[in-house]
Enzyme design. Structure first.
Site, PDB file in Angstrom:
ATOM      1  CG  ASP A  15      -1.877   1.052   1.354  1.00  0.00           C
ATOM      2  OD1 ASP A  15      -1.683   2.083   0.681  1.00  0.00           O
ATOM      3  OD2 ASP A  15      -2.834   0.908   2.126  1.00  0.00           O
TER       4      ASP A  15
ATOM      5  CG  ASP B 104      -3.220   3.744  -3.341  1.00  0.00           C
ATOM      6  OD1 ASP B 104      -4.195   3.066  -3.697  1.00  0.00           O
ATOM      7  OD2 ASP B 104      -3.209   4.414  -2.307  1.00  0.00           O
ATOM      8  CD  GLU B 105      -4.876  -0.451  -0.652  1.00  0.00           C
ATOM      9  OE1 GLU B 105      -5.352  -1.597  -0.608  1.00  0.00           O
ATOM     10  OE2 GLU B 105      -5.295   0.484   0.029  1.00  0.00           O
TER      11      GLU B 105
END
Length: 425
Positions: A2, A96-97
DNA sequence: TCTGGGGTCCTAGGACCC
DNA sequence: TCTGGGGTCCTAGGACCC
């Protein structure tokens, strides 16, 4: 895995003068919301999903940037490349993960923990980004661990995170014993409130609760998930290449729209955005949904499924207008959205042409008119797309897409060899 | 200060088919 | 004239994730 303060971090990388200052990405207006905040901003209490008005109140020196999602997309792709170098079995969640399945790595004798540290280092070295990584036996604990690995604010001070957190059996037990239900994946404000009414506050309270009882208040699917989570069980797989199910575009207006004409104008722009996105991805849609939110908070949607694939703005607009027309415009429209679903690959999607071309539609139903447009324009659209690919987005546009600004901007950039020299002409 | 825009999944009712 | 039980697809709304 993350990424830390992703959007804000990209902005700081692209403009180093922002380093060390409170930066947020989000809507700047009265109705704006923060999407991402730097840790300097978080020290003031600024958080994502917070209204920008409140964020500014908490942090008057906050720098609010509008967001450049194409740029974040580039960083996201490079991030995924780094992950892919480690394992092809990964599943992105937003930009973003990612979830990675490291079992094959372990079978090869590699240490997952070491791999996680390596990945974190290469992210820092190559992309100058930071992240938290959680290593665990399922998604439930991995997700919790990646959050736990991140930096956090305590008493106005920034505490470095560990970067990588490994969840052993003891940690699993401790978390299940101490976490509130709200920490679980899928438990938001509404579900937390329903559980609260049943006297269930902590994950521990869910243990031994009868799934059928739970189902009556949160539904069978959520009930089963909660019971499993409370036991530390989560059998969700890491799924690569999830096919896109829907795509759309929605806008909240700084000033709410009043009247049909204003709604039609916005719908036209949105149809253009959605149609272009579909074609960029070589997709067609069979279902179109119009979403309307009024100033009083009332939200309604209207959708229709047709028997052929849609990817043309004219056809999209025809249907969208018909759908919007079935909504009574009792008040000012705060939000308008257009969503395409029932997506399938454009290749192999047959298009039925009417003969002769340009003949009037057999019937006046919006669906038939939309089908006629879709067929007639398919070839034209492909030609326009090809011109744009070769000469740039602004090389060619339909009259309906051109605003005064558009002509002016295009002319100034000299990309309009055949366009009017005088933008007002 | 009540709040974006990109998505996913679930639920419930209705129409329809065999 | 009324009736089951299997299933699919569509529509509208809601909750949640980043």
């Amino acid at each position: 895995m993350d990424l830390d303060a992703f959007f804000a971090s990209v902005e700081v990388l692209d403009d180093p003068s922002l380093a060390g200052r409170p930066v947020a990405v989000g809507g700047a207006g009265e109705r704006g919301v923060i999407a991402s905040a730097s840790y300097e901003a978080r020290r003031y209490g600024v958080r994502s999903a917070m209204s920008t008005v409140r964020a500014r109140r908490l942090c008057p020196s906050l720098i609010v940037l509008p967001g450049r999602f194409e740029r974040y997309g580039e960083y996201s792709r490079r991030f995924h490349e780094l992950v892919a170098a480690l394992t092809p079995v990964y599943e992105p969640l937003g930009l973003d993960e990612v979830f990675c399945d490291l079992r094959s790595l372990a079978r090869l004798g590699a240490d997952p923990l070491e791999a996680a540290h390596d990945l974190r280092r290469s992210l820092a070295d190559e992309l100058h980004l930071r992240c938290g990584i959680g290593v665990a036996r399922n998604k439930l604990f991995a997700k919790l661990a990646s959050k736990a690995a991140k930096p956090r604010i305590e008493g106005g001070r920034l505490l470095e995170g560990e970067g990588v957190v490994w969840v052993d059996a003891t940690t699993e037990e401790r978390w299940l014993e101490t976490l509130p239900v709200r920490a679980l994946w899928g438990v938001g404000p509404a579900t937390a409130a329903k559980l609260e009414r049943l006297g269930l506050r902590a994950v521990r309270d869910l243990r031994g609760v009868d799934a059928a009882t739970l189902a009556r208040s949160v539904g069978p699917s959520m009930a089963a998930t909660l019971v499993a989570f409370a036991a530390g069980e989560d059998d969700r797989e890491v799924v690569t290449d999830r096919p896109l199910k829907s795509l759309g575009h929605e806008e909240t207006f700084a000033r709410s729209l009043v009247g049909r004409d204003a709604v039609s104008g916005a719908l036209r722009r949105q149809a253009g955005v959605v149609a272009r996105t579909l074609r960029e991805r070589d997709l067609v849609a069979r279902t179109l949904t119009v979403l309307v939110r009024f100033d009083d908070g009332l939200q309604v949607s209207r959708s229709q499924t047709v028997g052929y694939g849609l990817d043309d703005e004219g056809a999209l607009l025809e249907l969208a207008e018909a759908l919007a027309g079935s909504v009574e415009l009792a008040g000012a429209v705060r939000l308008l959205g257009l969503h395409a679903s029932g997506l399938r690959a454009r290749a192999g999607e047959g298009v039925q042409l009417r003969l002769p071309l340009g003949a009037p539609a057999l019937d006046d139903a919006p669906e038939d008119r939309a089908r006629a447009r879709q067929a007639e324009r398919a070839a034209l659209r492909d030609a326009i797309d090809e011109v744009r690919r070769r000469f740039g987005r602004d090389a060619l546009a339909t009259a309906g897409e051109l605003t005064d600004d558009g002509v002016e901007v295009a002319t100034q950039r000299g990309r309009h060899p055949f366009g009017p020299a005088d933008p007002t002409a």
